[in-house]
Design an enzyme around this catalytic site. Structure first.
Site, PDB file in Angstrom:
ATOM      1  N   GLY A  32      77.433  -3.521  76.471  1.00  0.00           N
ATOM      2  CA  GLY A  32      75.834  -3.422  76.260  1.00  0.00           C
ATOM      3  C   GLY A  32      75.339  -3.131  74.784  1.00  0.00           C
ATOM      4  CB  SER A  34      73.530  -0.073  69.254  1.00  0.00           C
ATOM      5  OG  SER A  34      73.388   1.149  69.001  1.00  0.00           O
ATOM      6  CB  SER A  36      72.585  -0.353  76.406  1.00  0.00           C
ATOM      7  OG  SER A  36      73.759  -0.187  76.410  1.00  0.00           O
ATOM      8  CE  LYS A  38      77.911   0.408  74.489  1.00  0.00           C
ATOM      9  NZ  LYS A  38      76.223   0.664  73.664  1.00  0.00           N
ATOM     10  CB  SER A 106      82.840  -5.045  73.873  1.00  0.00           C
ATOM     11  OG  SER A 106      82.370  -4.661  75.108  1.00  0.00           O
TER      12      SER A 106
END
Length: 193
Positions: A32, A34, A36, A38, A106
């Site tokens: 996801g 930056s 988000s 994660k 990613s």
């Protein structure tokens, strides 16, 4: 690559290592933008798994760039190499019988596919689908502001694309951390534990 290399086969197998740990090894791949959530979500899931007695390890994008990948930049070639190296590290952890949680932007579909192909059915893709405007509002590291001001180039979501996963195993769209952790644990209970 040198032609003088030979793969050394260990007398202990991945299956034996996993059996000793009483778990099935797999990788939870959190992707996801930056900001988000994660890393926060991966950390919360790891904590729950650890409390349940599972052997886990969390790989976070920033942490890996402090060591293993500190020689890489943020241009497209470096990003590809960053993810490739992480995939190889994950493969080693899987061989050790571990559950690995990976929090990496990613941004490119082809790179996530590379990891999926490398890890096969031990790869679980989790798309933390937080809209750009929310990520920018959070901006925990001040990176969006710098990217908008031209201080950071190739910033995902601003001047570098993020290719959304088309068929993630788990699609996170809500902001409630506990609800998202529970959703992931329910998925794992049904498929991997």
């Amino acid at each position: 690559m040198s032609k003088n290399l030979t793969w050394h086969t260990s007398s202990i197998t991945k299956t034996q290592r996993a059996k000793l740990k009483n778990q099935k090894p797999y990788v939870l791949w959190f992707s996801g933008l930056s900001g988000s959530g994660k890393s926060t979500l991966a950390n919360a899931v790891e904590k729950k798994l650890f409390e349940q007695g599972f052997h886990t390890y969390l790989l976070d994008g920033d942490n890996v760039r402090h060591g293993l990948n500190k020689d890489l930049g943020f241009d497209e070639a470096s990003r590809v190499e960053n993810i490739r190296r992480i995939g190889e590290v994950c493969k080693l952890f899987i061989d050790a019988g571990m559950i690995v949680l990976c929090a990496f932007i990613s941004p490119f579909e082809k790179d996530r596919k590379l990891i999926k192909d490398l890890l096969d059915n031990e790869y679980i893709e989790i798309f933390v689908d937080t809209p750009l405007e929310i990520c920018e509002k959070r901006d925990p590291k001040g990176l969006y502001k710098k990217a908008r001001n031209g201080e950071i180039k190739n910033f995902t979501g601003i001047d570098s694309p993020y290719e959304k996963p088309k068929n993630p195993h788990i699609h996170i769209t809500k902001e409630d951390l506990n609800e998202n952790v529970d959703m992931i644990l329910r998925f794992l209970n049904g498929k991997y534990k």
